[in-house]
Write an enzyme that holds these catalytic residues in place. Structure first.
Site, mmCIF file in Angstrom:
data_model
loop_
_atom_site.group_PDB
_atom_site.id
_atom_site.type_symbol
_atom_site.label_atom_id
_atom_site.label_comp_id
_atom_site.label_asym_id
_atom_site.label_seq_id
_atom_site.Cartn_x
_atom_site.Cartn_y
_atom_site.Cartn_z
ATOM 1 N N ASP A 126 0.847 -1.203 0.000
ATOM 2 C CA ASP A 126 0.000 0.000 0.000
ATOM 3 C C ASP A 126 0.883 1.254 0.000
ATOM 4 O O ASP A 126 2.030 1.227 -0.467
ATOM 5 C CB ASP A 126 -0.965 -0.080 1.209
ATOM 6 C CG ASP A 126 -2.275 0.659 0.978
ATOM 7 O OD1 ASP A 126 -2.272 1.899 1.070
ATOM 8 O OD2 ASP A 126 -3.309 -0.004 0.697
ATOM 9 N N ASP A 127 0.389 2.330 0.553
ATOM 10 C CA ASP A 127 1.053 3.636 0.533
ATOM 11 C C ASP A 127 2.424 3.590 1.240
ATOM 12 O O ASP A 127 2.732 2.628 1.941
ATOM 13 C CB ASP A 127 0.124 4.626 1.252
ATOM 14 C CG ASP A 127 0.376 6.063 0.867
ATOM 15 O OD1 ASP A 127 1.378 6.347 0.208
ATOM 16 O OD2 ASP A 127 -0.466 6.909 1.228
ATOM 17 N N LYS A 186 -3.787 -0.511 -6.722
ATOM 18 C CA LYS A 186 -4.808 0.135 -5.883
ATOM 19 C C LYS A 186 -4.642 1.630 -6.113
ATOM 20 O O LYS A 186 -3.568 2.183 -5.849
ATOM 21 C CB LYS A 186 -4.591 -0.230 -4.417
ATOM 22 C CG LYS A 186 -5.496 0.551 -3.467
ATOM 23 C CD LYS A 186 -5.336 0.074 -2.046
ATOM 24 C CE LYS A 186 -6.113 0.941 -1.070
ATOM 25 N NZ LYS A 186 -5.975 0.484 0.311
ATOM 26 N N ASP A 240 -5.845 5.327 -5.364
ATOM 27 C CA ASP A 240 -6.522 6.123 -4.340
ATOM 28 C C ASP A 240 -6.958 7.474 -4.910
ATOM 29 O O ASP A 240 -6.711 7.774 -6.080
ATOM 30 C CB ASP A 240 -5.539 6.287 -3.161
ATOM 31 C CG ASP A 240 -6.229 6.179 -1.827
ATOM 32 O OD1 ASP A 240 -7.421 6.500 -1.755
ATOM 33 O OD2 ASP A 240 -5.564 5.785 -0.850
ATOM 34 N N ASP A 295 -12.461 4.501 5.059
ATOM 35 C CA ASP A 295 -11.686 3.348 5.531
ATOM 36 C C ASP A 295 -12.384 2.599 6.661
ATOM 37 O O ASP A 295 -12.900 3.195 7.609
ATOM 38 C CB ASP A 295 -10.313 3.812 6.027
ATOM 39 C CG ASP A 295 -9.466 4.326 4.875
ATOM 40 O OD1 ASP A 295 -9.965 4.381 3.735
ATOM 41 O OD2 ASP A 295 -8.305 4.676 5.132
#
Ligand code: GLA
Length: 508
Positions: free
Chosen positions: A71-72, A149, A151, A211
């Site tokens: 992820d990030d 993914k 965002d 989230d």
């Protein structure tokens, strides 16, 4: 809308299912692991590779969890290199990202990464991909990425209408396509700008809320629509503290929008994170599976408990997610029970029901109230999608009820598996437990063969025209697979009926 979805599926006929984005990916909901829920920004090469080893040796890859997603926070905080290329932070990823994807591919995994359709990532790393889509898609392809993914933070105001958001995300969808590498695209714009009406045209899944957090029902102002405008699909104040119950209520009006190749994303799983009870985690997992959300494990698998493992590795529940029919359960009943607290969403029960490929029906009775209770639902309501008011022909049959948690792995087996010192020992334990392996027998095949590991245990029968009454503990769900009871000499006909049902359902 339902018609256009159905005709897509029917048109695909025997040659395979066609989805709107039509990249051939995510024909059933994607499954895997993502680091965000458990680790946030604490990412590294070591975390990814030690986790992938665990997924493999605990038998989870062979249950279908085959994407490993970074992820990030992977970027070099200084931003792009001199040539404008995104670069990873070397101290976190000393061998580089290509070496990670090669490693994962050798282990039979797919590799996922993260970016944002904005000027920065959500954790404020210097460079988002907005207006850099082609360059960044090329970097992802070079690194051997299989899933992005994508965002929506720091979008520079390019939001507020479906067209604005659609175009911003379509730029990346097109860029990924033009790399020539088939990369699954997971949009993460939290339900903004009615993404459930256009996400399927350009992506394989789309987040529909802010989230998730590790709570079953607790309302929190940071998940804005809890208190602002409950149940309104237009209410967008995404936030970061959305409970399981909040997410269920948000998706309910458009649960039917998921189709093979394009799924509403209810966010990564919280199972094993420690904030919910065992029953709450079981309910969370089963509902995510039956609602066809992508199933991304969100816990630390290197310290997973036996109780979390035996929820996540239940093949009878995963088979709901991977059922070839590829449609979500829908909610057929919602009641507010007891004295609701001042915040909406506490003290309610739901019944969710959905058709499965072989003619079975899955029914989930959720008690999100504060007391244990007996819940009831009639066959007429369970089969309402086939005709309201008890007109569905299904109501005329008897149905056997199968409890899909009945064959959950025992704690003793799970503990032995977790304590095992070698891969060989783990694999022997899984064989001894006769655990399901979807790499060897894909779920579609196991279901077609009536593999008992996918059907739980028969616990009762509801007679034609009847009402099912089930005791459900507080903050728990009963997950039942209803199987038509064949009358004597009816076996061939019953198969025919199952085929007709599939057709009827597709034409709804
Ligand atoms: C957003 C997303 C999360 C996670 C973080 C990373 O909040 O919704 O799932 O990716 O960004 O910063």
């Amino acid at each position: 809308m339902a018609n256009s979805h159905s005709s897509i599926v029917i048109a695909a006929g025997l040659s395979g299912v066609v989805s709107a984005i039509n990249n051939g990916l995510a024909i059933t909901p994607p499954m895997g692991w993502n680091n965000w829920n458990a680790f946030g920004c604490d990412v590294s090469e070591n975390l990814l590779l030690s986790t992938s080893q665990q997924i493999l040796s605990l038998g989870l890859r062979d249950l279908g969890y085959n994407y490993v997603v970074l992820d990030d926070c992977w970027q070099d905080p200084r931003g792009r290199d001199q040539n404008g290329k995104l670069q990873p932070e070397a101290s976190k990823f000393p061998s580089g990202l290509k070496s990670i994807s090669d490693h994962l591919h050798r282990q039979g995994f797919k590799y996922g990464m993260y970016s944002s359709a904005g000027e920065m990532t959500c954790a404020r790393f210097a460079e988002g991909s907005l207006d850099h889509e082609v360059d960044d898609a090329n970097s992802f392809a070079e690194w051997g990425v299989d899933m992005l993914k994508y965002d929506s933070c720091y979008h520079m105001g390019r939001v507020g209408t479906p067209t604005a958001s659609f175009n911003r995300f379509k730029a990346m969808s097109d860029a990924l396509k033009s790399t020539g590498r088939n990369i699954l695209l997971n949009l993460c714009n939290w339900g903004e700008d009615l993404v459930h009406t256009w996400g399927m045209s350009i992506s394989n899944s789309w987040r529909i809320t802010g989230d998730i957090y590790d709570s079953f029902t607790r309302p929190d102002d940071l998940c804005g629509c809890n208190t602002l405008s409950p149940g309104d699909v237009n209410c967008v104040a995404p936030g970061t503290h959305c409970s399981v119950l909040f997410i269920l209520n948000k998706v309910a009006p458009f649960a039917d929008r998921s189709i093979p190749g394009g799924w509403s994303d209810l966010d990564m799983l919280e199972v094993g994170q420690g904030g919910m009870t065992d029953e709450e985690y079981k309910a969370h997992f089963a509902l995510w599976a039956a609602l066809k959300s992508p199933l991304f494990l969100g816990n630390d698998l290197r310290s997973v408990s036996a109780s979390a493992l035996t929820i996540l590795n239940n093949p009878a529940i995963i088979a709901l997610s991977q059922d070839p029919h590829g449609r979500s359960v829908t909610r057929v009943q919602r009641d507010v029970v007891g004295v609701p607290k001042d915040n909406w969403g506490v003290g309610e029960t739901h019944v969710w029901s959905g058709y499965l490929h072989n003619g079975d029906q899955v029914v989930i009775l959720l008690n999100a109230g504060d007391e244990d209770m007996q819940m009831s639902v009639s066959l007429a309501e369970i089969f309402v999608a086939f005709g309201p008011g008890g007109s569905a022909p299904h109501v005329k049959s008897d149905w056997a009820l199968h409890d899909l948690w009945a064959h959950r792995m025992s704690d003793a087996t799970a503990e032995a598996l977790l304590a095992a010192k070698t891969e060989g020992e783990r694999s022997r334990l899984l064989k001894k437990a006769n655990w399901y392996n979807a790499t060897e027998i894909p779920y579609a095949q196991g279901l077609a063969n009536d593999d008992p590991r996918l059907f739980g245990e028969k616990v009762g029968v509801v007679e034609a025209g009847g009402v099912m009454k089930v005791d459900v503990k507080r903050h728990a769900a009963k997950v039942l697979r209803l199987r038509r009871v064949k009358k004597e000499g009816e076996s061939f006909k019953a198969k025919g009926i199952a085929r007709e049902e599939r057709h009827e359902r597709d034409e709804l």
